[in-house]
Design a protein around this motif. Sequence first.
Motif, PDB file in Angstrom:
ATOM      1  N   TYR A 138       0.856  -0.959   0.532  1.00 14.87           N
ATOM      2  CA  TYR A 138      -0.233  -0.173   0.199  1.00 14.87           C
ATOM      3  C   TYR A 138       0.806   0.910   0.407  1.00 14.87           C
ATOM      4  O   TYR A 138       1.700   1.396   0.785  1.00 14.87           O
ATOM      5  CB  TYR A 138      -0.770  -0.329   1.073  1.00 14.87           C
ATOM      6  CG  TYR A 138      -2.514  -0.698   1.747  1.00 14.87           C
ATOM      7  CD1 TYR A 138      -3.398  -0.661   0.578  1.00 14.87           C
ATOM      8  CD2 TYR A 138      -2.239  -2.868   1.816  1.00 14.87           C
ATOM      9  CE1 TYR A 138      -3.891  -1.152   0.470  1.00 14.87           C
ATOM     10  CE2 TYR A 138      -2.463  -3.468   1.082  1.00 14.87           C
ATOM     11  CZ  TYR A 138      -4.269  -3.232   0.907  1.00 14.87           C
ATOM     12  OH  TYR A 138      -5.275  -3.380   1.173  1.00 14.87           O
ATOM     13  N   THR A 139       1.190   2.164  -1.219  1.00 16.56           N
ATOM     14  CA  THR A 139       1.761   2.970  -1.737  1.00 16.56           C
ATOM     15  C   THR A 139       1.084   4.274  -1.216  1.00 16.56           C
ATOM     16  O   THR A 139       1.660   5.343  -0.497  1.00 16.56           O
ATOM     17  CB  THR A 139       2.398   3.550  -2.396  1.00 16.56           C
ATOM     18  OG1 THR A 139       1.705   2.985  -3.720  1.00 16.56           O
ATOM     19  CG2 THR A 139       3.068   1.826  -2.546  1.00 16.56           C
ATOM     20  N   ASP A 140      -0.863   4.583  -1.380  1.00 18.27           N
ATOM     21  CA  ASP A 140      -1.411   6.122  -1.578  1.00 18.27           C
ATOM     22  C   ASP A 140      -2.567   5.539  -0.541  1.00 18.27           C
ATOM     23  O   ASP A 140      -2.767   4.475  -0.375  1.00 18.27           O
ATOM     24  CB  ASP A 140      -1.659   5.581  -2.474  1.00 18.27           C
ATOM     25  CG  ASP A 140       0.070   6.090  -3.777  1.00 18.27           C
ATOM     26  OD1 ASP A 140       0.681   7.088  -3.226  1.00 18.27           O
ATOM     27  OD2 ASP A 140       0.276   6.080  -4.824  1.00 18.27           O
ATOM     28  N   LEU A 141      -2.636   6.477  -0.445  1.00 18.73           N
ATOM     29  CA  LEU A 141      -4.257   6.529   0.749  1.00 18.73           C
ATOM     30  C   LEU A 141      -4.815   7.119  -0.433  1.00 18.73           C
ATOM     31  O   LEU A 141      -4.432   7.881  -1.384  1.00 18.73           O
ATOM     32  CB  LEU A 141      -4.248   7.522   1.688  1.00 18.73           C
ATOM     33  CG  LEU A 141      -3.499   6.435   3.038  1.00 18.73           C
ATOM     34  CD1 LEU A 141      -3.855   7.510   3.591  1.00 18.73           C
ATOM     35  CD2 LEU A 141      -3.884   5.358   3.285  1.00 18.73           C
ATOM     36  N   GLN A 142      -6.286   6.509  -1.204  1.00 20.09           N
ATOM     37  CA  GLN A 142      -7.363   7.155  -1.185  1.00 20.09           C
ATOM     38  C   GLN A 142      -8.075   7.538  -1.185  1.00 20.09           C
ATOM     39  O   GLN A 142      -9.234   7.055  -0.118  1.00 20.09           O
ATOM     40  CB  GLN A 142      -7.888   6.712  -2.926  1.00 20.09           C
ATOM     41  CG  GLN A 142      -8.643   7.171  -3.898  1.00 20.09           C
ATOM     42  CD  GLN A 142      -8.793   5.725  -4.727  1.00 20.09           C
ATOM     43  OE1 GLN A 142      -8.633   4.853  -5.149  1.00 20.09           O
ATOM     44  NE2 GLN A 142     -10.079   6.207  -5.747  1.00 20.09           N
ATOM     45  N   PHE A 143      -8.886   8.793  -1.211  1.00 20.67           N
ATOM     46  CA  PHE A 143     -10.638   9.487  -0.762  1.00 20.67           C
ATOM     47  C   PHE A 143     -10.984   9.756  -2.079  1.00 20.67           C
ATOM     48  O   PHE A 143     -10.642  10.030  -3.000  1.00 20.67           O
ATOM     49  CB  PHE A 143      -9.548  11.067  -0.428  1.00 20.67           C
ATOM     50  CG  PHE A 143      -8.409  10.881   0.518  1.00 20.67           C
ATOM     51  CD1 PHE A 143      -8.447  10.528   2.949  1.00 20.67           C
ATOM     52  CD2 PHE A 143      -6.786  10.964   0.389  1.00 20.67           C
ATOM     53  CE1 PHE A 143      -8.247  10.447   2.959  1.00 20.67           C
ATOM     54  CE2 PHE A 143      -6.056  10.858   1.112  1.00 20.67           C
ATOM     55  CZ  PHE A 143      -6.778  10.595   2.631  1.00 20.67           C
ATOM     56  N   GLU A 150     -12.033  12.623  -6.001  1.00 20.65           N
ATOM     57  CA  GLU A 150     -10.668  11.574  -5.695  1.00 20.65           C
ATOM     58  C   GLU A 150      -9.423  12.403  -5.107  1.00 20.65           C
ATOM     59  O   GLU A 150      -9.710  13.120  -6.571  1.00 20.65           O
ATOM     60  CB  GLU A 150     -10.963   9.887  -6.180  1.00 20.65           C
ATOM     61  CG  GLU A 150     -12.568   9.797  -6.557  1.00 20.65           C
ATOM     62  CD  GLU A 150     -12.637   8.018  -6.442  1.00 20.65           C
ATOM     63  OE1 GLU A 150     -10.725   7.515  -7.323  1.00 20.65           O
ATOM     64  OE2 GLU A 150     -13.415   7.700  -7.394  1.00 20.65           O
ATOM     65  N   ALA A 151      -9.201  12.210  -4.788  1.00 20.25           N
ATOM     66  CA  ALA A 151      -7.702  12.817  -4.711  1.00 20.25           C
ATOM     67  C   ALA A 151      -7.084  11.191  -3.464  1.00 20.25           C
ATOM     68  O   ALA A 151      -7.483  10.466  -3.274  1.00 20.25           O
ATOM     69  CB  ALA A 151      -7.718  13.539  -3.735  1.00 20.25           C
ATOM     70  N   SER A 152      -5.364  11.251  -3.851  1.00 25.25           N
ATOM     71  CA  SER A 152      -4.899  10.614  -2.664  1.00 25.25           C
ATOM     72  C   SER A 152      -3.612  11.485  -2.573  1.00 25.25           C
ATOM     73  O   SER A 152      -3.019  12.284  -2.492  1.00 25.25           O
ATOM     74  CB  SER A 152      -4.234   9.307  -3.939  1.00 25.25           C
ATOM     75  OG  SER A 152      -3.496   9.791  -5.537  1.00 25.25           O
ATOM     76  N   ILE A 153      -2.522  10.448  -1.387  1.00 26.14           N
ATOM     77  CA  ILE A 153      -1.855  11.011  -0.902  1.00 26.14           C
ATOM     78  C   ILE A 153      -0.195   9.935  -0.673  1.00 26.14           C
ATOM     79  O   ILE A 153      -1.414   8.631  -0.379  1.00 26.14           O
ATOM     80  CB  ILE A 153      -1.820  11.963  -0.266  1.00 26.14           C
ATOM     81  CG1 ILE A 153      -2.097  11.479   1.383  1.00 26.14           C
ATOM     82  CG2 ILE A 153      -2.641  13.111  -0.120  1.00 26.14           C
ATOM     83  CD1 ILE A 153      -1.821  12.192   2.919  1.00 26.14           C
ATOM     84  N   ILE A 155       1.395   6.788   0.712  1.00 23.66           N
ATOM     85  CA  ILE A 155       0.622   6.062   2.569  1.00 23.66           C
ATOM     86  C   ILE A 155       1.440   6.886   3.364  1.00 23.66           C
ATOM     87  O   ILE A 155       0.941   7.044   4.819  1.00 23.66           O
ATOM     88  CB  ILE A 155       0.759   4.977   3.121  1.00 23.66           C
ATOM     89  CG1 ILE A 155      -0.610   4.406   4.138  1.00 23.66           C
ATOM     90  CG2 ILE A 155       1.581   4.133   2.802  1.00 23.66           C
ATOM     91  CD1 ILE A 155      -1.333   3.456   4.148  1.00 23.66           C
TER      92      ILE A 155
END
Length: 177
Positions: A138-143, A150-153, A155
Amino acid sequence: MKYLGRKPINAQPPSKLLTDTYITPTSLWFVRNHHPSSNIDPDSFRVSLQFDTESNEVANLSLHELKTLFKPKTVVSTLQCGGNRRAEMSAISKTNGSPWGVTAISTAEWTGVPLREILRFMGVTEESVEEGGKYAGYTDLQFVSADGMEASIPIHKALALRGDALLAYEMNGSSMP
């Protein structure tokens, strides 16, 4: 406010008012919506956090739980629309989108729960996302917002000990508008 669009609402304050204070008053914040605004009832609002794993872990927290289970943190941050100053850019070469002036930028004091604390509540730690950990890969968090944006940052940004990633519920000392 000068409206650039009403459905969805896009509006900017007069530029002469934007620099009166370092923190932009909430009433002067630029408004940039891609979809119609969602009407969210704070009493029934819930945030759902889910990991796509075999166990399909889910945390479902109410606004009350966010405010009482976790220590709040306040961060000052400036947000800017990617189209800020588009009207000036279009004078040089044709651009697409709303003709924003110089005021699609605002600064606020945000208060909320550090994402790090919510992830740790779910059992997600720096170690668990490293190679061999439960959440390795898991490299990113998706919102995903109520209106479907939707956006991501990364983790690791959310898990940073001194990070500034928040799930904000207050803006400039008042409940989120």
